[in-house]
Design a protein around this motif. Structure first.
Motif: not given
Length: 66
Positions: A38-40, A29-33
């Motif tokens: 980063x993408x945003x 979950x932390x990595x996905x966040x």
């Protein structure tokens, strides 16, 4: 190169699974966040460079906030 019906179905199912799968552990979950932030940020910067200021504001990009 034309894909067979089976190859198209497999690609579709793989994409569907990857888009609907949720992170299982706190680390995932932390990595996905972090990835989303980063993408945003990259999307925000790209839109600003292209002159799409209103769209950039919708994406956000500052500290992962939307």
């Amino acid at each position: 190169m034309k894909l067979s019906k089976k190859e198209i179905e497999e690609a579709y199912l793989a994409r569907l699974e990857s888009e609907t799968r949720q992170p299982e552990t706190e680390e995932q979950r932390k990595l996905a966040k972090e990835r989303r932030a980063r993408i945003n940020k990259l999307s925000y910067e790209s839109l600003r460079k292209q002159g799409y200021y209103a769209e950039a504001a919708l994406v956000g990009g500052h500290n992962g906030k939307r």
